[in-house]
Write an enzyme that holds these catalytic residues in place. Structure first.
Site, PDB file in Angstrom:
ATOM      1  N   SER A  58       9.734  -2.717  -5.377  1.00  0.00           N
ATOM      2  CA  SER A  58      10.140  -1.304  -5.397  1.00  0.00           C
ATOM      3  C   SER A  58      11.626  -1.192  -5.736  1.00  0.00           C
ATOM      4  O   SER A  58      12.111  -0.107  -6.064  1.00  0.00           O
ATOM      5  CB  SER A  58       9.858  -0.642  -4.039  1.00  0.00           C
ATOM      6  OG  SER A  58      10.372  -1.424  -2.989  1.00  0.00           O
ATOM      7  N   GLU A 195      -2.323  -0.694   0.708  1.00  0.00           N
ATOM      8  CA  GLU A 195      -1.588   0.469   0.186  1.00  0.00           C
ATOM      9  C   GLU A 195      -2.556   1.501  -0.391  1.00  0.00           C
ATOM     10  O   GLU A 195      -3.469   1.168  -1.169  1.00  0.00           O
ATOM     11  CB  GLU A 195      -0.603   0.008  -0.911  1.00  0.00           C
ATOM     12  CG  GLU A 195       0.180   1.170  -1.506  1.00  0.00           C
ATOM     13  CD  GLU A 195       1.384   0.741  -2.333  1.00  0.00           C
ATOM     14  OE1 GLU A 195       1.710  -0.457  -2.376  1.00  0.00           O
ATOM     15  OE2 GLU A 195       2.018   1.634  -2.931  1.00  0.00           O
TER      16      GLU A 195
HETATM   17  O1  KIV Z   1       7.629  -3.276  -3.368  1.00  0.00           O
HETATM   18  C1  KIV Z   1       7.422  -2.733  -2.284  1.00  0.00           C
HETATM   19  O2  KIV Z   1       8.297  -2.110  -1.693  1.00  0.00           O
HETATM   20  C2  KIV Z   1       6.084  -2.843  -1.733  1.00  0.00           C
HETATM   21  C3  KIV Z   1       5.762  -1.973  -0.560  1.00  0.00           C
HETATM   22  C4  KIV Z   1       5.541  -0.597  -1.029  1.00  0.00           C
HETATM   23  C5  KIV Z   1       4.625  -2.502   0.224  1.00  0.00           C
HETATM   24  O3  KIV Z   1       5.281  -3.581  -2.226  1.00  0.00           O
END
Ligand code: KIV
Length: 297
Positions: A58, A195
């Site tokens: 993310s 998710e």
């Molecule tokens: O990349 C991320 O932050 C994630 C979370 C949303 C679980 O994979």
């Protein structure tokens, strides 16, 4: 109540490992997870008694400004992992394997998982996908690297899924996901992120596996929860998905504070006397102008 809970947790300060995470499910203790990408935020986050810190891909959106997670590179994840692990958090640190770092071959996967541990200091790695990734997970675990799985709305499969859609709503895909979760457990994962799935399905999966499930948009029956740091603090302007609880409006607070600073500079209110050093400019023996030295503190 919260104070004494936090006080107790902080006093112990015992490093959290994959075994702690597994034990938490056995003992019915919920796992609190959050993403982190830099040194100072990690220090703040870890002080709260959080159990699980994810250096997630993310970071592509909240740090790099990409549209999705697909462009994120190994170098970017390692760079941020280094900053996070330098804070020496008590929480377990999980590094996300970015898109195309593990999909093409088992060898790629082991080598890249190894890089997250060796270069970034990760204590475990996370990858997205079900049964198809069993050989990859087994090989990484064989290399002594703990693995977290990720099922449901897996953002690296954005184009295959046709967008960010809730997964597992029909019988077939729900049953497939339950099978995937068992396959991940058997392959050696010590936790699974769920998710964007219906809470009822998340409850079934959580009951079907003995490893903890960590939900994001998967309801209250998971063994733990994870949120993206910037989402829960309300730092960015994007509309937030309904599963995010906004715990603060830091975006507004930051904007207000910086706007006040800009106004102060423009209007000559900053710096004031208390922000200045004083000292006469004396002539040095060489004749050059020399300022009396003073600590900057
Ligand atoms: O990349 C991320 O932050 C994630 C979370 C949303 C679980 O994979």
């Amino acid at each position: 109540m919260l104070r004494s809970f936090l006080g107790e947790r902080l006093e112990m300060r015992k490093k959290i490992t994959k075994n702690t995470i597994l034990r938490m499910k056995e003992q019915g203790e919920k796992i609190a997870a959050i993403t982190a990408y830099d040194f100072l935020s990690t220090r703040m986050i870890d002080d709260t008694g959080v159990d699980f810190i994810l250096v997630g891909d993310s970071l592509g959106m909240v740090i790099m400004g990409y549209e999705n997670t697909l462009p994120v590179t190994m170098e970017e994840v390692i760079h941020h992992l280094k900053a996070v692990t330098r804070a020496r958090p008590r929480a377990i640190v999980v590094g996300d394997l970015p898109f195309m770092s593990y999909q093409a071959s088992v060898e790629d996967a082991v080598r890249n998982a190894g890089r997250l541990v060796k270069e970034g200091g990760a204590e475990s790695v996370k990858l997205e996908g079900g049964e198809r990734y069993v050989p990859v997970i087994e090989a990484i675990v064989q290399a002594s690297i703990p693995v977290v799985g990720h099922l449901g709305l897996t953002p690296q499969s954005l184009h295959q899924l046709g967008g960010y859609r809730v997964q597992g709503r029909d019988k077939n895909s729900a049953e497939r996901m339950i099978r995937d979760a068992s396959a991940l457990e058997n392959a050696g994962c010590f936790a699974i992120v769920l998710e964007g799935i219906p809470w009822q399905l998340a409850g079934k999966i959580s009951a079907a596996v003995s490893i903890p499930t960590i939900g994001i948009g998967a309801g209250p029956l998971c063994d733990g929860q994870v949120l993206v740091f910037h989402d829960m603090l309300g730092i960015h302007e994007q509309p937030l998905p309904r599963f995010v609880k906004k715990y603060a409006d830091m975006g507004k607070r930051i904007r207000d504070a910086v706007a006040e600073y800009v106004g102060d500079v423009k209007e000559g209110r900053f710096p004031a006397k208390e922000h200045c050093y004083s000292g006469e400019i004396k002539k040095s023996s060489s004749g050059a102008a020399d300022e009396k030295n003073e600590d900057t503190g």
